[in-house]
Design a protein around this motif. Structure first.
Motif, PDB file in Angstrom:
ATOM      1  N   PRO A  76       0.938  -1.237   0.080  1.00 22.31           N
ATOM      2  CA  PRO A  76      -0.049   0.100  -0.092  1.00 22.31           C
ATOM      3  C   PRO A  76       0.775   1.315   0.065  1.00 22.31           C
ATOM      4  O   PRO A  76       0.354   2.140  -0.659  1.00 22.31           O
ATOM      5  N   ALA A 117      -3.307   8.314   0.908  1.00 22.02           N
ATOM      6  CA  ALA A 117      -2.994   7.268   1.820  1.00 22.02           C
ATOM      7  C   ALA A 117      -4.560   7.029   2.827  1.00 22.02           C
ATOM      8  O   ALA A 117      -4.979   6.036   2.879  1.00 22.02           O
ATOM      9  N   LEU A 156      -5.076   3.053   2.359  1.00 22.36           N
ATOM     10  CA  LEU A 156      -4.849   2.138   3.415  1.00 22.36           C
ATOM     11  C   LEU A 156      -6.199   1.473   3.834  1.00 22.36           C
ATOM     12  O   LEU A 156      -5.947   0.303   4.149  1.00 22.36           O
ATOM     13  N   TYR A 184      -7.019  -1.439   1.532  1.00 26.96           N
ATOM     14  CA  TYR A 184      -6.034  -2.484   1.789  1.00 26.96           C
ATOM     15  C   TYR A 184      -6.245  -3.189   2.751  1.00 26.96           C
ATOM     16  O   TYR A 184      -6.006  -4.373   2.843  1.00 26.96           O
ATOM     17  N   TYR A 237      -2.286  -4.719   9.173  1.00 25.82           N
ATOM     18  CA  TYR A 237      -2.368  -3.696   8.457  1.00 25.82           C
ATOM     19  C   TYR A 237      -2.946  -2.220   9.160  1.00 25.82           C
ATOM     20  O   TYR A 237      -2.718  -1.217   8.430  1.00 25.82           O
ATOM     21  N   LEU A 272      -1.278   1.400   8.886  1.00 26.50           N
ATOM     22  CA  LEU A 272      -2.065   2.308   8.815  1.00 26.50           C
ATOM     23  C   LEU A 272      -1.706   3.451   9.755  1.00 26.50           C
ATOM     24  O   LEU A 272      -1.366   4.682   9.495  1.00 26.50           O
TER      25      LEU A 272
END
Length: 264
Positions: free
Chosen positions: A45, A75, A79, A82, A122, A126
């Protein structure tokens, strides 16, 4: 009453240990795999955000679609997207045949452990990226409302979990579907409100984007980041309904096919 509560707590504690076993199994499997491929997967990402940002720079279109930072805008869309994509793809490949599961582990345990592990990875990424953008001096990277940001991310986890189980069932009958799904989810980024503001897009495009539940989650997330993000097209209930239905269908289809394969 007290005995029932004690038995329930004991059952929950035992189940929690089972989930930890499944997590340990997944971590051990990743440790034996390619470290480079794992890092590329985790950093994908950030790589994609940087690529979008660089392309806009080459085209001399550095003005952000919204806010004070183009990098932050991308972003805030990619993010959370993803989070959904990774949980759905990893859950899809989490369980093979029932006979391949370790003793004491059910397919559902493996699904939950897989979704939990990838959610931790993730979401942590983030948070670190937004923290890094904020340290860089972009004040907008500090969320206007953490709760408003957390709600769509939680729904993306539910949606990805449910769709992952559905895709797992499809892949048992159509193995090629796993590869097709990865291609489709990457292409879907252009119809999810990630690189544009849905309310300001042309009508013909907006009609397609709002039909995608992911666009509502990204709008919701950006509303939590910026506080005043345009959100006339945001329909929270639409995303919630998709998450609940996907989760329900995933459980039903997976249980039905698991029983059928176990009976063979």
């Amino acid at each position: 009453m007290i005995a029932a509560v004690r038995d329930s707590w004991t059952a929950f504690s035992n189940w929690r240990l089972i989930i930890w076993v499944a997590l340990y199994q997944l971590l051990s499997k990743q440790a034996r795999g390619s470290k480079i491929m794992f890092m590329v997967s985790v950093l994908e990402p950030l790589i994609v955000i940087s690529a979008f940002y660089a392309i806009r720079g080459v085209l001399k279109q550095n003005t952000p679609n919204y806010g004070t930072s183009l990098f932050l805008f991308y972003a805030s869309g990619l993010l959370p997207y993803y989070v959904f994509m990774r949980i759905s793809t990893r859950t899809r490949s989490a369980v093979g045949k029932p006979n391949n599961l370790l003793p004491g582990l059910s397919a559902l345990d493996v699904y939950i452990a897989t979704a939990l592990l990838n959610a931790i990875i993730y979401i942590s990424m983030l948070i670190m990226i937004f923290w890094g953008i904020w340290l860089y001096g972009i004040d907008d990277a500090r969320p206007n409302s953490v709760v408003t940001c957390a709600a769509p991310v939680a729904l993306f986890i539910m949606l990805g979990f449910g769709i992952g189980m559905i895709n797992n069932v499809i892949c048992r009958f159509v193995p090629l579907w796993g590869m097709l799904y990865q291609i489709l989810t990457r292409g879907l980024v252009f119809l999810s409100g990630v690189i544009l503001i849905v309310d300001l897009s042309p009508i013909w495009l907006r009609n397609w984007v709002v039909a995608n539940p992911l666009s509502h989650g990204i709008e919701w997330f950006r509303l939590g980041i910026y506080g005043t993000y345009p959100h006339n097209s945001l329909d929270r209930s639409y995303l919630i309904e998709w998450a609940i239905i996907a989760l329900f269908l995933g459980f039903v289809l997976d249980r039905a096919t698991m029983r059928k394969e176990s009976a063979r």
